[in-house]
Every structure is written in C-alpha cells, then in structure tokens.
Design a protein around this motif. Structure first.
Motif, mmCIF file in Angstrom:
data_model
loop_
_atom_site.group_PDB
_atom_site.id
_atom_site.type_symbol
_atom_site.label_atom_id
_atom_site.label_comp_id
_atom_site.label_asym_id
_atom_site.label_seq_id
_atom_site.Cartn_x
_atom_site.Cartn_y
_atom_site.Cartn_z
ATOM 1 N N LEU A 165 0.829 -1.199 0.000
ATOM 2 C CA LEU A 165 0.000 0.000 0.000
ATOM 3 C C LEU A 165 0.868 1.255 0.000
ATOM 4 N N ASP A 166 0.321 2.343 -0.554
ATOM 5 C CA ASP A 166 1.053 3.608 -0.553
ATOM 6 C C ASP A 166 1.377 4.052 0.870
ATOM 7 N N ARG A 167 0.407 3.883 1.748
ATOM 8 C CA ARG A 167 0.604 4.218 3.161
ATOM 9 C C ARG A 167 0.459 2.918 3.958
ATOM 10 N N PRO A 168 1.544 2.336 4.345
ATOM 11 C CA PRO A 168 1.478 1.046 5.048
ATOM 12 C C PRO A 168 0.863 1.191 6.429
ATOM 13 N N GLY A 169 0.402 0.086 6.962
ATOM 14 C CA GLY A 169 -0.108 0.073 8.320
ATOM 15 C C GLY A 169 1.019 0.006 9.331
ATOM 16 N N GLN A 170 0.691 0.333 10.558
ATOM 17 C CA GLN A 170 1.701 0.356 11.618
ATOM 18 C C GLN A 170 2.337 -1.009 11.878
ATOM 19 N N PRO A 171 1.584 -2.121 11.813
ATOM 20 C CA PRO A 171 2.219 -3.421 12.048
ATOM 21 C C PRO A 171 3.361 -3.717 11.082
ATOM 22 N N GLU A 172 3.174 -3.433 9.792
ATOM 23 C CA GLU A 172 4.262 -3.729 8.854
ATOM 24 C C GLU A 172 5.410 -2.733 8.998
ATOM 25 N N ILE A 173 5.115 -1.513 9.479
ATOM 26 C CA ILE A 173 6.198 -0.569 9.796
ATOM 27 C C ILE A 173 7.040 -1.120 10.936
ATOM 28 N N ILE A 174 6.376 -1.638 11.965
ATOM 29 C CA ILE A 174 7.103 -2.262 13.068
ATOM 30 C C ILE A 174 7.931 -3.432 12.561
ATOM 31 N N GLY A 175 7.354 -4.229 11.669
ATOM 32 C CA GLY A 175 8.076 -5.367 11.114
ATOM 33 C C GLY A 175 9.328 -4.961 10.368
ATOM 34 N N ALA A 176 9.245 -3.854 9.616
ATOM 35 C CA ALA A 176 10.412 -3.378 8.870
ATOM 36 C C ALA A 176 11.506 -2.897 9.813
ATOM 37 N N THR B 91 19.552 10.328 13.494
ATOM 38 C CA THR B 91 18.788 10.362 12.257
ATOM 39 C C THR B 91 17.303 10.342 12.569
ATOM 40 N N PHE B 92 16.571 11.174 11.839
ATOM 41 C CA PHE B 92 15.110 11.257 11.949
ATOM 42 C C PHE B 92 14.515 10.686 10.668
ATOM 43 N N ILE B 93 13.693 9.642 10.797
ATOM 44 C CA ILE B 93 13.085 8.990 9.635
ATOM 45 C C ILE B 93 11.589 9.253 9.666
ATOM 46 N N HIS B 94 11.064 9.786 8.572
ATOM 47 C CA HIS B 94 9.649 10.152 8.494
ATOM 48 C C HIS B 94 8.936 9.226 7.521
ATOM 49 N N ILE B 95 7.819 8.630 7.988
ATOM 50 C CA ILE B 95 7.030 7.759 7.118
ATOM 51 C C ILE B 95 5.546 7.999 7.371
ATOM 52 N N ASN B 96 4.771 8.028 6.295
ATOM 53 C CA ASN B 96 3.318 8.171 6.402
ATOM 54 C C ASN B 96 2.688 6.790 6.570
ATOM 55 N N SER B 97 1.627 6.726 7.375
ATOM 56 C CA SER B 97 0.956 5.444 7.581
ATOM 57 C C SER B 97 -0.551 5.614 7.503
ATOM 58 N N ASP B 98 -1.237 4.499 7.391
ATOM 59 C CA ASP B 98 -2.696 4.473 7.451
ATOM 60 C C ASP B 98 -3.081 4.054 8.866
ATOM 61 N N PRO B 99 -3.621 4.977 9.673
ATOM 62 C CA PRO B 99 -3.895 4.647 11.073
ATOM 63 C C PRO B 99 -5.058 3.682 11.266
ATOM 64 N N ARG B 100 -5.773 3.349 10.203
ATOM 65 C CA ARG B 100 -6.916 2.446 10.334
ATOM 66 C C ARG B 100 -6.551 0.993 10.033
ATOM 67 N N ILE B 101 -5.274 0.715 9.830
ATOM 68 C CA ILE B 101 -4.816 -0.667 9.664
ATOM 69 C C ILE B 101 -4.264 -1.122 11.009
ATOM 70 N N TYR B 102 -4.925 -2.102 11.596
ATOM 71 C CA TYR B 102 -4.600 -2.497 12.958
ATOM 72 C C TYR B 102 -3.841 -3.821 13.005
ATOM 73 N N GLY B 103 -3.184 -4.046 14.120
ATOM 74 C CA GLY B 103 -2.491 -5.293 14.337
ATOM 75 C C GLY B 103 -3.463 -6.412 14.655
ATOM 76 N N PRO B 104 -2.990 -7.658 14.704
ATOM 77 C CA PRO B 104 -3.873 -8.782 15.013
ATOM 78 C C PRO B 104 -4.461 -8.659 16.412
ATOM 79 N N ASP B 105 -5.688 -9.096 16.554
ATOM 80 C CA ASP B 105 -6.394 -9.022 17.826
ATOM 81 C C ASP B 105 -5.863 -10.085 18.780
ATOM 82 N N GLY B 106 -5.465 -9.646 19.973
ATOM 83 C CA GLY B 106 -4.941 -10.588 20.949
ATOM 84 C C GLY B 106 -5.966 -11.084 21.946
ATOM 85 N N GLY B 107 -7.216 -10.624 21.786
ATOM 86 C CA GLY B 107 -8.274 -11.106 22.664
ATOM 87 C C GLY B 107 -8.371 -10.392 23.989
ATOM 88 N N GLY B 108 -7.672 -9.269 24.151
ATOM 89 C CA GLY B 108 -7.746 -8.517 25.398
ATOM 90 C C GLY B 108 -8.799 -7.430 25.349
#
Length: 642
Positions: A396-407, A586-603
């Motif tokens: 996606l043009d604006r990745p979700g936060q989970p894949e940003i964390i993964g990178a 170093t400051f790294i700037h990336i745009n994200s889609d805040p409506r893409i959520y991580g997997p639900d952990g049941g909490g």
C-alpha cells in the motif's frame, strides 16, 4: 574537633551527590552520574554556581548537561535509570515557579513507573525578605504554600531545606528512598533560592564517599512454602513477569525456572525482555494489549505466579483475563503493596531474583503435563504465524503500523533498544515486537506519557554509553506525541548523542481515534484537520500542511523521508540500515494508514461508555460495553477456599 569545610548549601549538596555510590553484589557505580539543569533566578546563583565551580575545579566530579525542557530532564533520568536497572539516575535542577512545575509530569511518570529520579526544584525565599518574589504563587489561606508543594503527592520523598543545617538529614533521607527497591520513584528536595546560597561548616564525613547497598529481601520460609505447595497443586500455572524481573536481574533464573518446570511466561509492558521472544515457554504480552497465546492460557490458568508486577488494568485486561473460578495468585514482589494485590493469600514479599532462586531449588519434580505443554507450543506457534502475517508488506502507498514495526524489527540488531510510550504503538509493540535482549524493550506504559519518547530515548542512550555499549536506540513515535515534546532533538545534536527516531505520520491521534470509535464518539477531536467554521469541528478531510520532517531538519538532525508508494516498507528498511551505519542522530519520516490495525490478541480495556446518548454509535457502543463488562471479576483470590 571534626574537620569541616565552609561551603554554600548548593555546593555541599553537589559535592555530596558526587560521592554517592550504589553497590549491588560485586557491582559498584555512581548513583548520580550527572545533573540536568535549566537555570533561572531561583537556581543560577545556587546550584548553577556550584556546578560552575565544580566544572572549573574538577570537571569529572559532577558533570552538568543542558536540556531544553524541564519535563524532559526527568524523562532522560528515567530512561537512564531503567537501563541501569534502578541502580543510578540523574539529578534535575529547575528554577522557581514555571521551571519547577514543568517537572511535575516527569515526577508523576517516575513515581508511577517505580523508577528513581532526583528532582531539585528551586523554591521561593525562606526568609520571605523579598515577598512575593517573581513567579511566586500566593495563597491567602496558606502563605507558606509554594508551587513545589505540588510535588508532595507525586513524590516518594519530599522535603524542603528551610535552614542550611537541615541539608544533612534531608540529603541522606532522599538517597535512602531513591535506592529503595520497594519505594523508589521521584525524590524531591525543594531548595529555597536564598538558602541555596547560604553557607555552613560542612563536616568532611558528609562529603566523603558513601556506599548504598541495594536491598534484596529474601523470601520468608512460610510464605515460600505455601507458594511451593500451590505450585505443586497447580495444573495450568502461568507466570506473569513484570519490570521487577529486570530490575533485580532475574531474567536468567526466570529462564531456568521456566525450562525446569515447563511453566509458560507472559510479560507486562515493563517486563518485556524478561524472556527472549523465541523461547519455547514465552507467550508474549498479556492483557489488553497481549497475545492470543498469553490471554487464552491466562483465561484457564488455575495459578498465576506474578513476579515483579503491579497488575495494572492493561495487564489484567481490566480484570477480565483471568477467568478460572479457582484461580490463585502467588505474588512475588519486593513491595508489599503489590505482593498483596487481588486479595491473595499467597504473597511472597521478596526480591524477584532471590525468590526465583529459592523456587528453582525447591521445586524438583514440578512440571506441567504433556497436554499443557502441547497447548503452550500450539498457541505460541499460532501467534508467531499471526505476527509473521502482520509484518508482511502490503504494497500500500501508506502502510499500516504493524508492517512498519516489522520493517524496523527486520533492520535492527538483537541488542538494539526500542523506545516508546504513548498512542497506538505501545499496544502494537507489546503484541508484535520480538524482544531479543533483556534491555531491548523500553516502553514507558505505567504513565504512558505523550512526549516521553525522544527525551527518554536520550536517557536510554546515555545509559548504554555509560556501560560502554554502542547499541542503537530506536525511538518510534507518532506525530501527536512528537508534537508534545520534540525539543530534546537539539540536545542530541548539541552533545553528539546518536539516536534513531522513526516518526509515523498519522495526521492525528491514531490510538484515541480508534478508541473514540469503540466508545461511539466517531473519532471526534482526534484528527489533525483544518477547522470547519460551519460545522464547528475538525472532522473534515483537509489535513494540515504540517511538515514534521522539515521541523526536525531545522534542529540540525539528519533526516530521511520515506515517500508514500508501494515500496515504502523496503525504503524504510533501507533508511533504518542507513541510520544505523551513521554516527549521527537520524530522523526517519514515514506516512501510515492509522486504520490498519495489528492482530487481535483477545484482550479488553475498560473505558466506560455513556449510558444514554442521542448518537446511534454511542448507544451501540454501550450495548457492547455492557456485554464485555460482564466478564469482569473481583479477583479476590478467595474462590478456591469456598
């Protein structure tokens, strides 16, 4: 006659602090390795003069460091203290009035997190010869009240040096609390500006090196025996490891205990790093931001062994995660206040490492069943697969936060430290970040203070450098938290301290935006948008033309902008590797889609929803809330005895 030295109160205090040492076994280090300070009329002639004099006479005695915000000074101290497992912290000096009150948030953060920080706020004239002084608070009902009294409920120790002779007992009392593993937090010594500059004949003994031996209370025989009996009776035990495991250096014995017994381990936010992510017994985070693996086993557990945890509402999922009707709690904690939580009849008031050593020596034959071991393996594998899927680039043009964390994870080294505090990132990191080092996970989530990240990251890096480590510190921060407090980037530039800041541009408050939806408030007030004068709100689709990369660049820090597009995640990985290869921040700037959520952990997290509303969204949210709230339990630890 005892030898004395003529000094001002401020000079005596600085010399005293310079000679305090923490001793933990064979380890010895300076308790206060330096002082952060911003000067004003309240401290420039007292603490400021004393630090200048030391800098001229003996620069290494008590180093001084500039800061740009008084709150940030305390955040740096806390970051340093956690990296040093509460054995050392910095002192912070501020001037009268606004300088002092700017530290209040930092004081609350330190105390809530049970991390030491020494605060030296200046106070108004003790003599009242100049009354009211500039920036003095006046209350007709209590003339002696000053803004520094606001530190009282936020501090584990508070006192005011009204006369020079009081310095001795106050300084010693402050050090005692600062290094008390059960009672540490913000320690505040209020210093009237006139008293700072007054002189006294200081006994040489007060200025000599003093060692403070860290208390490590051993478990008492009978409570330990009851805990061991409960362990032998349990069929589905679960360990909840908190920050106390790390502060006592108990991660090695925890691993040995888990391997010996097969008991699975889940961690709180503060306990991240207590066990490596790929250890067979590690289930990940527990509670509201936990994993399905940890939460499913917690729901059926008949014995919870809480080690060094204060059982926050996120850890217990607002008291919904432990569902077994007969669940019991063995609470191992150096603080009785925490050991007795949930009405347990099995408290063990002791140092985590000492208690685990005893359990390891007295639990021969204790082991989980083969069926439970298979369940642990299956749940862990299922969650690990869910994380792998969340990390997979979407294109996606604006990745979700989970894949940003993964990178970021993929480009980091095992010993790197991830730093975070507020927004949606703590929840995603708790579930997704694969911690590989005991000190590699630093999420300030007791106070969850927006703006902590950069200042706290600097403190973490200082702590690493003081230990001779060149590990990288990676600060992940959303735009909302960045805007709260970013001025310490200047401190990083000024001192040449290297940190890597990854700013995720959400154009608003991602976490509270999502929470707002769940309570039926439709993200009201959570978007960064132009004001709509007709609708009288900020709910339109016109984002602000804010350029935070340019803002960071103006501070003199290196900046890498990751442009939106299908290759954004790959570009982010390259940016992280470039930043790691650099010797500069170093400051790294990336745009994200805040409506893409991580997997639900049941909490679940208890955030009350309005009982009545004209909004259909709120009415629907209330109905769901009442259903979820039905799972809450008192957790009084009594059911098993009935």
């Amino acid at each position: 006659m005892a030898a004395t030295q003529r000094m001002t109160v401020a000079q005596a205090l600085i010399h005293f602090l310079a000679n305090q040492y923490t001793v933990d076994g064979d380890h010895r280090e300076r308790t206060i390795p330096g002082v952060f300070g911003i000067f004003g009329h309240g401290n420039v002639a007292g603490i400021g003069q004393a630090l200048k004099q030391v800098n001229v006479d003996s620069p290494a005695l008590m180093p001084y460091y500039q800061a740009r915000n008084e709150q940030a000074m305390v955040h740096q101290s806390v970051g340093y203290a956690r990296m040093h497992r509460r054995l050392a912290t910095f002192a912070s000096t501020a001037s009268v009035g606004p300088g002092a009150t700017n530290m209040l948030t930092g004081a609350a953060l330190a105390t809530t997190n049970r991390l030491p920080a020494l605060l030296l706020p200046s106070d108004t004239f003790a003599t009242r010869v100049a009354d009211p002084v500039l920036q003095q608070l006046e209350q007709p009902h209590d003339i002696g009240l000053t803004v520094n009294d606001a530190f009282r409920p936020l501090s584990k120790f508070f006192d005011r040096v009204q006369r020079p002779e009081q310095l001795y007992s106050i300084a010693l009392g402050a050090m005692r609390v600062l290094l008390d593993p059960a009672d540490t937090g913000a320690v505040t010594i209020a210093l009237p500006e006139d008293v700072q500059a007054e002189t006294l004949d200081v006994p040489t003994a007060f200025l000599e090196e003093r060692e403070w031996y860290l208390r490590r209370p051993l478990p008492e025989r009978l409570p330990l025996a009851r805990a061991i009996e409960a362990l032998r009776d349990a069929r589905r035990p679960l360990i909840v490891a908190g920050g106390g495991v790390l502060y006592s250096g108990a991660e090695t014995v925890l691993q040995a205990f888990a391997e010996k017994t097969g008991i699975p381990v889940a961690t709180t936010q503060a306990g991240g790093g207590a066990l490596a992510w790929d250890h067979p017994q590690y289930l990940g985070g527990i509670g509201a931001t936990g994993t399905t693996a940890a939460n499913r086993l917690a729901a059926e557990a008949d014995l919870i062994i809480g080690i060094g945890t204060r059982y926050s509402d996120f850890t217990t999922a607002s008291r919904t995660v432990f569902q077994n009707a007969g669940v019991r709690f063995v609470n191992i904690n150096v603080a009785p206040f925490d050991a007795y939580k949930h009405g347990t009849q099995l408290p063990v008031v002791a140092d985590a490492r000492e208690a685990l050593d005893e359990l390891l020596a007295h639990t021969d034959g204790v082991a989980v069943t083969a069926d439970y071991a298979r369940l642990i393996t299956r749940e862990k594998a299922e969650w690990d697969a869910a994380v792998d899927a969340a990390f997979a680039p979407s294109g996606l043009d604006r990745p979700g936060q989970p894949e940003i964390i993964g990178a970021v994870q993929a480009a980091s080294d095992p010993t790197d430290v991830i730093v975070q505090a507020a927004g949606s990132l703590p929840g995603d990191l708790h579930k997704l970040w694969r911690v590989r080092d005991p000190l590699g996970y630093h999420v300030e989530y007791a106070f969850s203070c927006m703006g902590y990240e950069i200042a706290g990251g600097l403190g973490v890096k200082r702590g690493a450098l003081a230990d001779g480590s060149d590990r990288d510190v990676i600060v992940m921060v959303g735009d909302g938290s960045y805007l709260m407090l970013n001025s310490e980037l200047v401190t990083a530039v000024a001192e040449g301290i290297k940190i890597i800041v990854v700013l995720i541009q959400n154009h608003g408050y991602a976490s509270i935006g999502h929470l707002s939806e769940t309570v039926g408030s439709e993200r009201f007030g959570t978007l960064y948008r132009h004001y709509d004068p007709q609708a009288q709100n900020f709910q339109n689709d016109l984002p602000l033309p804010v350029d935070l990369a340019m803002n960071a660049r103006s501070y003199g820090i290196d900046v890498i902008e990751v442009e939106p597009g299908a290759g954004a995640i790959d570009d982010l990985g390259r940016a992280i590797r470039t930043a790691k290869a650099s010797t500069r921040s170093t400051f790294i700037h990336i745009n994200s889609d805040p409506r893409i959520y991580g997997p639900d952990g049941g909490g679940w997290w208890d955030v009350p929803v309005a009982e009545v509303s004209t909004l259909p969204s709120t009415r629907a949210a209330r109905a769901e809330y009442e259903t979820l709230r039905a799972a809450q339990r008192p957790l009084l630890g009594e059911e098993h005895a009935q």
